[in-house]
Scaffold this motif. Structure first.
Motif, PDB file in Angstrom:
ATOM      1  N   THR A  54      54.330  33.818  28.316  1.00 26.10           N
ATOM      2  CA  THR A  54      53.316  33.065  29.834  1.00 26.10           C
ATOM      3  C   THR A  54      52.741  34.805  29.975  1.00 26.10           C
ATOM      4  O   THR A  54      52.735  35.904  29.562  1.00 26.10           O
ATOM      5  CB  THR A  54      54.270  33.090  31.073  1.00 26.10           C
ATOM      6  N   ASP A  55      51.174  34.520  29.894  1.00 26.66           N
ATOM      7  CA  ASP A  55      50.298  35.719  29.993  1.00 26.66           C
ATOM      8  C   ASP A  55      50.519  35.552  31.671  1.00 26.66           C
ATOM      9  O   ASP A  55      51.054  35.411  32.575  1.00 26.66           O
ATOM     10  CB  ASP A  55      49.096  34.757  29.826  1.00 26.66           C
ATOM     11  N   VAL A  56      50.337  37.006  31.573  1.00 26.03           N
ATOM     12  CA  VAL A  56      50.050  37.565  32.829  1.00 26.03           C
ATOM     13  C   VAL A  56      48.751  37.204  33.738  1.00 26.03           C
ATOM     14  O   VAL A  56      47.148  37.021  33.057  1.00 26.03           O
ATOM     15  CB  VAL A  56      50.075  39.157  32.678  1.00 26.03           C
ATOM     16  N   SER A  57      49.192  37.196  35.200  1.00 25.97           N
ATOM     17  CA  SER A  57      48.245  36.185  35.481  1.00 25.97           C
ATOM     18  C   SER A  57      47.290  37.520  36.328  1.00 25.97           C
ATOM     19  O   SER A  57      47.202  38.433  36.665  1.00 25.97           O
ATOM     20  CB  SER A  57      48.234  34.989  37.228  1.00 25.97           C
ATOM     21  N   THR A  58      45.865  36.538  36.544  1.00 28.21           N
ATOM     22  CA  THR A  58      44.795  37.890  37.573  1.00 28.21           C
ATOM     23  C   THR A  58      44.978  38.482  38.886  1.00 28.21           C
ATOM     24  O   THR A  58      45.105  39.221  38.876  1.00 28.21           O
ATOM     25  CB  THR A  58      43.816  36.988  37.167  1.00 28.21           C
ATOM     26  N   THR A  59      46.021  37.409  39.776  1.00 32.52           N
ATOM     27  CA  THR A  59      46.726  37.919  40.896  1.00 32.52           C
ATOM     28  C   THR A  59      47.430  38.623  40.556  1.00 32.52           C
ATOM     29  O   THR A  59      47.779  40.217  41.424  1.00 32.52           O
ATOM     30  CB  THR A  59      47.409  37.079  41.319  1.00 32.52           C
ATOM     31  N   THR A  60      48.481  38.840  39.598  1.00 32.72           N
ATOM     32  CA  THR A  60      49.471  40.164  38.916  1.00 32.72           C
ATOM     33  C   THR A  60      48.273  41.407  39.104  1.00 32.72           C
ATOM     34  O   THR A  60      48.896  42.331  39.323  1.00 32.72           O
ATOM     35  CB  THR A  60      50.619  39.993  38.218  1.00 32.72           C
ATOM     36  N   VAL A  61      47.609  41.518  38.074  1.00 26.31           N
ATOM     37  CA  VAL A  61      46.704  42.715  37.142  1.00 26.31           C
ATOM     38  C   VAL A  61      45.684  42.893  38.574  1.00 26.31           C
ATOM     39  O   VAL A  61      46.214  43.985  39.012  1.00 26.31           O
ATOM     40  CB  VAL A  61      45.815  41.901  36.428  1.00 26.31           C
ATOM     41  N   VAL A  62      45.128  42.266  39.404  1.00 25.53           N
ATOM     42  CA  VAL A  62      44.866  42.816  40.512  1.00 25.53           C
ATOM     43  C   VAL A  62      45.675  43.328  41.355  1.00 25.53           C
ATOM     44  O   VAL A  62      45.966  44.321  42.523  1.00 25.53           O
ATOM     45  CB  VAL A  62      44.129  41.527  41.576  1.00 25.53           C
ATOM     46  N   ALA A  63      46.746  42.579  41.830  1.00 27.51           N
ATOM     47  CA  ALA A  63      47.837  43.239  42.714  1.00 27.51           C
ATOM     48  C   ALA A  63      48.370  45.192  42.323  1.00 27.51           C
ATOM     49  O   ALA A  63      48.724  45.635  42.938  1.00 27.51           O
ATOM     50  CB  ALA A  63      49.271  42.436  42.745  1.00 27.51           C
ATOM     51  N   TYR A  64      48.671  45.023  40.661  1.00 31.59           N
ATOM     52  CA  TYR A  64      48.994  45.991  39.734  1.00 31.59           C
ATOM     53  C   TYR A  64      47.950  47.213  40.534  1.00 31.59           C
ATOM     54  O   TYR A  64      48.096  48.536  40.347  1.00 31.59           O
ATOM     55  CB  TYR A  64      49.834  46.127  38.677  1.00 31.59           C
ATOM     56  N   THR A  65      46.816  46.745  40.484  1.00 28.84           N
ATOM     57  CA  THR A  65      45.116  47.833  40.718  1.00 28.84           C
ATOM     58  C   THR A  65      45.903  48.690  41.993  1.00 28.84           C
ATOM     59  O   THR A  65      45.582  49.546  41.997  1.00 28.84           O
ATOM     60  CB  THR A  65      44.647  47.007  39.792  1.00 28.84           C
ATOM     61  N   LEU A  66      45.504  47.471  42.570  1.00 28.63           N
ATOM     62  CA  LEU A  66      46.010  47.796  44.251  1.00 28.63           C
ATOM     63  C   LEU A  66      46.794  48.663  44.057  1.00 28.63           C
ATOM     64  O   LEU A  66      46.769  49.668  44.987  1.00 28.63           O
ATOM     65  CB  LEU A  66      45.376  46.141  44.682  1.00 28.63           C
TER      66      LEU A  66
END
Length: 78
Positions: free
Chosen positions: A17-29
């Motif tokens: 599965t692809d990584v969701s945009t929400t996950t990327v935003v949460a890790y960046t935050l």
């Protein structure tokens, strides 16, 4: 051996599965907050550099532990 075979069967049955945009935003935050926590301890509280790095690293490992527990709970419900 049985556990390994079961794990391989589960992995082969599920497409990646692809990584969701929400996950990327949460890790960046989380990364930005950890850098901010390091700078706050080092520059504002005037702790030592090593103490600030250790505090930020400990906080990061704590966040990783929380993410691992939440992921395990979510996966066990499927």
């Amino acid at each position: 051996m049985t556990v390994d075979r079961d794990a391989i069967r589960e992995q082969q049955g599920e497409p990646p599965t692809d990584v969701s945009t929400t996950t990327v935003v949460a890790y960046t935050l989380a990364a930005v907050l950890l850098v901010g926590w390091f700078l706050f301890g080092w520059l504002v509280q005037r702790q030592g550099f090593v103490a600030s790095v250790g505090e930020a690293a400990g906080t990061g490992f704590g966040l990783l532990l929380v993410v691992a527990v939440v992921g395990t709970v979510r996966r066990s419900r499927r």
